[in-house]
Write a protein that holds these residues in place. Structure first.
Motif, PDB file in Angstrom:
ATOM      1  N   GLU A 176       0.857  -1.169   0.000  1.00  0.00           N
ATOM      2  CA  GLU A 176       0.000   0.000   0.000  1.00  0.00           C
ATOM      3  C   GLU A 176       0.898   1.225   0.000  1.00  0.00           C
ATOM      4  O   GLU A 176       1.836   1.296   0.798  1.00  0.00           O
ATOM      5  CB  GLU A 176      -0.871  -0.026   1.260  1.00  0.00           C
ATOM      6  N   ASP A 177       0.651   2.171  -0.897  1.00  0.00           N
ATOM      7  CA  ASP A 177       1.515   3.357  -0.884  1.00  0.00           C
ATOM      8  C   ASP A 177       0.968   4.375   0.114  1.00  0.00           C
ATOM      9  O   ASP A 177      -0.041   4.133   0.776  1.00  0.00           O
ATOM     10  CB  ASP A 177       1.714   3.930  -2.297  1.00  0.00           C
ATOM     11  N   ARG A 178       1.644   5.489   0.232  1.00  0.00           N
ATOM     12  CA  ARG A 178       1.266   6.449   1.266  1.00  0.00           C
ATOM     13  C   ARG A 178      -0.111   7.036   1.053  1.00  0.00           C
ATOM     14  O   ARG A 178      -0.733   7.580   1.957  1.00  0.00           O
ATOM     15  CB  ARG A 178       2.311   7.562   1.349  1.00  0.00           C
ATOM     16  N   GLY A 179      -0.601   6.959  -0.189  1.00  0.00           N
ATOM     17  CA  GLY A 179      -1.951   7.460  -0.458  1.00  0.00           C
ATOM     18  C   GLY A 179      -3.018   6.408  -0.234  1.00  0.00           C
ATOM     19  O   GLY A 179      -4.188   6.650  -0.518  1.00  0.00           O
ATOM     20  N   GLY A 180      -2.603   5.203   0.199  1.00  0.00           N
ATOM     21  CA  GLY A 180      -3.577   4.152   0.485  1.00  0.00           C
ATOM     22  C   GLY A 180      -3.945   3.299  -0.725  1.00  0.00           C
ATOM     23  O   GLY A 180      -4.852   2.481  -0.660  1.00  0.00           O
ATOM     24  N   GLU A 181      -3.235   3.494  -1.862  1.00  0.00           N
ATOM     25  CA  GLU A 181      -3.518   2.678  -3.050  1.00  0.00           C
ATOM     26  C   GLU A 181      -2.811   1.330  -2.926  1.00  0.00           C
ATOM     27  O   GLU A 181      -1.681   1.276  -2.454  1.00  0.00           O
ATOM     28  CB  GLU A 181      -2.952   3.363  -4.307  1.00  0.00           C
ATOM     29  N   SER A 182      -3.469   0.271  -3.402  1.00  0.00           N
ATOM     30  CA  SER A 182      -2.799  -1.028  -3.425  1.00  0.00           C
ATOM     31  C   SER A 182      -2.053  -1.167  -4.738  1.00  0.00           C
ATOM     32  O   SER A 182      -2.632  -1.168  -5.825  1.00  0.00           O
ATOM     33  CB  SER A 182      -3.811  -2.161  -3.279  1.00  0.00           C
TER      34      SER A 182
END
Ligand code: ATP
Ligand code: MG
Length: 411
Positions: free
Chosen positions: A70-76
């Motif tokens: 998960e990146d810092r923006g919450g995207e998988s």
């Protein structure tokens, strides 16, 4: 902090290993560009769904091999485990469907959480190509012949076998699936735990299993070719005939199904017996439903990818660099001139090793160490006469050469 070392299953590539990989990809580019393929570079990570939805929910890659985060923006996001899904994603999102056929090739790192062993890494390199928009067997023939020519140019065609099979169209696939499930049910108790699960979710995958107990059951499984409908059988025959016509030898392997879900009709692998269990160096097939499944139009596709590390391990070609010229100044006052001569020689196309310090003896030893073919020795007295000494480091013969004749002399 973790110990200062690379992550398991990853490698630092340098020296001969890196040169071999470079050779593989440069020969690959040369070959596929002749067929009209153009290079594309897609990002190393994509939204997770690009892979999870399209490679097959039950494939090994999706169930246990993907590097998801998960990146810092919450995207998988997922580090790409293979090249086709990203290329097709780009084909759709860049609107390339307007100009069919589209021929693309790529090379770069792929990531799979696998058990590391010889020829099986967690970061590895693939070189691959995709031909989109051609439904006829001519595409299959051309794409396979291109793979064959590639291995031939690497000097490997003699140690590699082309294995080929057809999965047919959807009707043939469904018919086969039914027969296979009936057969596997009868042998349920003999199957591995993984394959018992596969039986329900994706029985074809049992054919691809590497477990000994599954292999024994698979021996007696129904043959794919008996389930091909007329159109699929005709398609497959046309492909085989095309290969015969080009003199490309192949072996029909009834058990070849390939690990990912998106294949239909032709599937093929180029296999060597020289790498133990990791013998597949190049693999591919037709994926007519993939573009549509990913949200694009009804566009046929076919492609292959090779493992660059696996091919490099087989490579016997000489990948050493050309022997350099050593430029050796003798004394501080000729340093500038030495730099100037080295620069001019490099501009003229020579590989030049400039020796930075030490007395003449030390510098000559260095020149031998880098396997220089000749040395250009620059001494104060000779330079005053507008000359340098050129020494052949193999024979030991040397002579004086005028400054403006050095390039000529070395050629
Ligand atoms: P395998 O059956 O060996 O697991 P695969 O079917 O998973 O292979 P593909 O997805 O078809 O492999 O990838 C194409 C090629 O990439 C393979 O034939 C192989 O040469 C190479 N490859 C795949 N996985 C790895 C890996 N983990 N390490 C090194 N090379 C790999
Ligand atoms: Mg695999």
């Amino acid at each position: 902090m973790a110990k200062l070392q690379n992550v398991r299953g990853t490698y630092d590539l340098y020296g001969e290993a890196k040169r071999k990989m470079k050779k593989v990809t440069s020969v690959g580019s040369e070959v596929v560009e002749k067929y009209g393929f153009e290079e594309i570079e897609t990002p190393i990570f994509e939204f997770t769904e690009v892979f999870s939805r399209n490679l097959g929910e039950t494939s090994d890659v999706v169930t246990k091999e993907m590097y998801c985060f998960e990146d810092r923006g919450g995207e998988s996001l997922t580090l790409r485990p293979e090249g086709t899904a990203g290329v097709v994603r780009s084909f759709i999102s860049e609107g390339m469907q307007q100009n069919l056929p589209v021929k693309l090739y790529y090379s770069g790192p792929m990531f799979r959480y696998e058990r590391p062993q010889k020829g099986r890494q967690r970061q590895f390199t693939q070189f691959g190509c995709e031909l989109l928009g051609v439904e006829t067997p001519q595409a299959d023939i051309e794409v396979i012949s291109m793979a064959y020519e590639f291995l031939e140019k690497l000097g490997l065609s003699g140690s590699v076998t082309v294995e080929i099979n057809s999965l047919g169209d959807k009707e043939s696939r469904d018919a086969y699936r039914e027969k296979l499930v009936a057969y596997l049910r009868k042998h349920y108790d003999e199957l591995s735990e993984d394959s018992k699960a596969r039986l329900e979710r994706n029985p074809l995958r049992v054919l691809d299993s590497k477990e000994e107990c599954d292999k024994a059951v698979v021996e007696g499984a129904p043959l794919y070719k008996d389930s091909l409908n007329e159109a699929s059988a005709a398609f497959f025959n046309a492909v085989l005939k095309g290969l015969d016509n080009l003199g490309i030898k192949y072996k029909v392997n009834d058990r070849l199904v390939r690990g990912l879900d998106y294949y239909s009709h032709t599937v093929f692998e180029l296999v060597t017996d020289k790498l133990g269990a990791q013998g597949t160096v190049l693999a591919g097939g037709r994926y007519d439903g993939l573009v549509e499944q990913m949200g694009g139009g009804k566009v046929a596709g076919i492609g292959w990818a090779c493992g660059v590390e696996r091919l490099s391990m087989l490579l016997e070609a000489d990948v050493s660099l050309p022997r350099p010229i050593a430029v050796i100044p003798v004394g501080e006052d000729v340093n500038d001139k030495a730099i100037e001569i080295a620069y001019k020689l490099r501009c003229a196309g020579f590989r030049v090793e400039h020796s930075y310090n030490g007395n003449l003896k030390k510098r000559m030893m260095k020149a031998n160490k880098v396997n220089a073919i000749k040395a250009v020795i620059i001494g104060t007295d000779e330079l005053a006469k507008g000359e340098v000494t050129v020494k052949d480091l193999d024979s030991g013969a040397q002579k004086n050469v005028a400054l403006d004749k050095i390039v000529e002399e070395l050629r």
